[in-house]
Design an enzyme around this catalytic site. Structure first.
Site, short mmCIF file in Angstrom:
data_model
loop_
_atom_site.label_atom_id
_atom_site.label_comp_id
_atom_site.label_asym_id
_atom_site.label_seq_id
_atom_site.Cartn_x
_atom_site.Cartn_y
_atom_site.Cartn_z
N THR A 86 49.62 31.73 43.53
CA THR A 86 48.73 31.94 42.39
C THR A 86 48.02 33.28 42.49
O THR A 86 47.99 34.06 41.54
CB THR A 86 47.71 30.79 42.29
OG1 THR A 86 48.38 29.60 41.90
CG2 THR A 86 46.63 31.10 41.27
N ASN A 155 59.05 24.58 38.37
CA ASN A 155 58.37 23.59 39.20
C ASN A 155 58.43 22.18 38.61
O ASN A 155 58.30 21.19 39.34
CB ASN A 155 56.91 23.98 39.42
CG ASN A 155 56.18 24.30 38.14
OD1 ASN A 155 56.61 25.16 37.36
ND2 ASN A 155 55.08 23.63 37.88
N GLN A 183 58.87 27.66 44.25
CA GLN A 183 59.58 26.39 44.31
C GLN A 183 60.97 26.50 44.93
O GLN A 183 61.59 25.48 45.23
CB GLN A 183 59.70 25.78 42.90
CG GLN A 183 58.41 25.22 42.36
CD GLN A 183 57.90 24.03 43.15
OE1 GLN A 183 58.65 23.36 43.86
NE2 GLN A 183 56.61 23.75 43.03
N SER A 203 54.77 30.69 48.26
CA SER A 203 53.60 29.96 48.75
C SER A 203 54.01 29.04 49.89
O SER A 203 54.96 28.26 49.76
CB SER A 203 53.00 29.14 47.61
OG SER A 203 51.78 28.54 47.99
N ALA A 204 53.27 29.11 51.01
CA ALA A 204 53.66 28.41 52.24
C ALA A 204 53.71 26.90 52.10
O ALA A 204 54.60 26.24 52.63
CB ALA A 204 52.70 28.78 53.37
N HIS A 205 52.77 26.32 51.36
CA HIS A 205 52.68 24.85 51.36
C HIS A 205 53.79 24.19 50.56
O HIS A 205 53.94 22.97 50.58
CB HIS A 205 51.30 24.39 50.86
CG HIS A 205 51.10 24.47 49.39
ND1 HIS A 205 51.16 23.37 48.58
CD2 HIS A 205 50.82 25.52 48.58
CE1 HIS A 205 50.92 23.72 47.34
NE2 HIS A 205 50.72 25.02 47.30
N CYS A 328 45.62 19.47 34.17
CA CYS A 328 44.67 20.58 34.30
C CYS A 328 43.65 20.26 35.38
O CYS A 328 43.60 19.17 35.92
CB CYS A 328 43.99 20.85 32.96
SG CYS A 328 42.89 19.54 32.41
#
Length: 383
Positions: A86, A155, A183, A203-205, A328
């Site tokens: 993000t 995603n 993703q 993104s790592a997670h 959201c």
């Protein structure tokens, strides 16, 4: 512990079926081990000039080298660590000045909401960007600098985009090209040099790391202004002391990638088993993007006449974690902009859930998901 696959992933609650890998992947055992090792060092500021600081700087540089080699990053690209995809996406959209933004209709909100007056590339009913529309947009912008941003894989639906073709069109018109690969990493092969993109984020997670670490890779020729200013860390693009613990976890997660990719066929088989069994039970369901090339783990499924929140509640009561694919920050369920862009009806968008499996998924988990799904359908659609 559930039966542990040969990968380093496991889930502690044997009663829980986790089928929400696209939201976040379970933290790998290798990542946990590496994080504890780094935490034991206690002082972790790579900007310090003393020995402890230099030891920490080596952790940072080693992580950068692992990103470089694992994702196939060309030598003319720079690597900057961020708090996640993000932030990395925001840095592109807000930090590169003077460019027109050309983005797909199905991008992650971090692109959709940070792009300035974007030109939107539509997608077809199977969720693939319209290349002829992209070409038309860029032909009208010729003479203006432009950034084309299209995610590598969606995603929600898992639909994989033709990034190489997109890059070819973008470069033909002198535009630069970014792909959000958050993703994709760990689910399919990702090689930046092969893709040809100018910028890439991850993104790592999403592949076994811990939340709080991501990567922006960008062409050295690009001028980017920081959106977080401070002490000049990360080549001046991301002020603040680096999150060494999360970055070390990211590098450990990247080292798990070969093991994750070795499970693709098995995961693919389980996903196909899930979809085949559901289609045999209820013929008028819809699996979005089914005719397209998709991530091997992802199914976005419409259950006729049963709202997604009802489905989620029942799955949760049955100790199965799935997602509606869109919510959201307030927790209010919203209609998926991805499904609407694909031409789904309002009712279809209201009645669809995402099931995303992973290395820890077993055949018995698929059976439990199918049984729960069908029971919800039968109870909720009885006249």
């Amino acid at each position: 512990m559930i039966d542990k696959p040969s990968s380093s992933f496991s889930l502690e609650n044997s009663d829980c079926v986790y089928a929400d890998y696209n939201a976040t992947a379970p933290i790998s055992e290798n990542v946990k081990k590496r994080v504890f090792e780094v935490l034991s060092k206690q002082t972790l500021n790579p900007s310090s000039l003393h020995r402890k600081g230099q030891e920490t700087r080596k952790i940072l540089q080693d992580a950068r080298d692992i990103v470089h080699s694992t994702i196939g990053i060309p030598n003319d690209k720079e690597i900057v660590f961020t708090s996640g995809a993000t932030e990395a996406n925001n840095l592109i959209m807000r930090g590169i000045k003077g460019y027109q933004h050309v983005i797909s209709a199905i991008e992650h909100p971090s692109i959709l909401n940070s792009a300035y007056k974007p030109h939107i590339i539509p997608v077809n009913p199977e969720g693939v960007v319209d290349l002829s529309e992209l070409e038309q947009i860029l032909s009208k912008l010729e003479g203006n600098r432009a950034i084309v941003s299209v995610m590598m894989a969606n995603n929600e639906t898992g639909v994989i985009q033709p990034i190489k073709a997109i890059v070819e069109i973008a470069h033909k018109f002198g535009a630069i090209c970014h792909t959000d690969a958050a993703q994709s990493v760990g689910k399919i092969e990702v090689n930046m040099e092969d893709l040809g993109v100018d910028l890439l984020t991850l993104s790592a997670h999403k592949f076994g790391g811990i939340a709080g670490s991501g990567v922006l890779v960008f062409d050295k020729k690009l001028m980017i202004e920081p959106i977080i200013v401070g002490g000049g860390q990360e080549k001046g693009l991301r002020g603040g002391t680096e999150n060494i613990v999360a970055i070390a976890g990211l590098s450990a997660a990247l080292q798990d990638i070969p093991d994750l990719l070795s499970k693709i066929d098995e995961i693919w088989g389980l996903r196909d088993q899930l979809e085949c069994e559901l289609l045999n039970l209820v013929s008028d369901i819809k699996i979005f993007g089914k005719a397209s090339k998709r991530l091997p783990n992802t199914s976005f499924i419409y259950m006729p006449r049963v709202k997604s929140d009802v489905q989620l509640m029942n799955f949760d009561l049955d100790n199965i974690a799935v997602s509606n694919g869109s919510a959201c920050s307030s927790g209010k369920v919203e209609l998926s902009h991805v499904l609407l862009a694909m031409g789904a009806t309002k009712e279809q968008a209201e009645c669809s859930i995402r099931i995303s499996i992973g290395p820890g998924t077993k055949s018995r988990d698929i059976k439990k998901i199918v049984d729960c799904w069908y029971n919800v359908y039968k109870r909720s659609t009885v006249i």
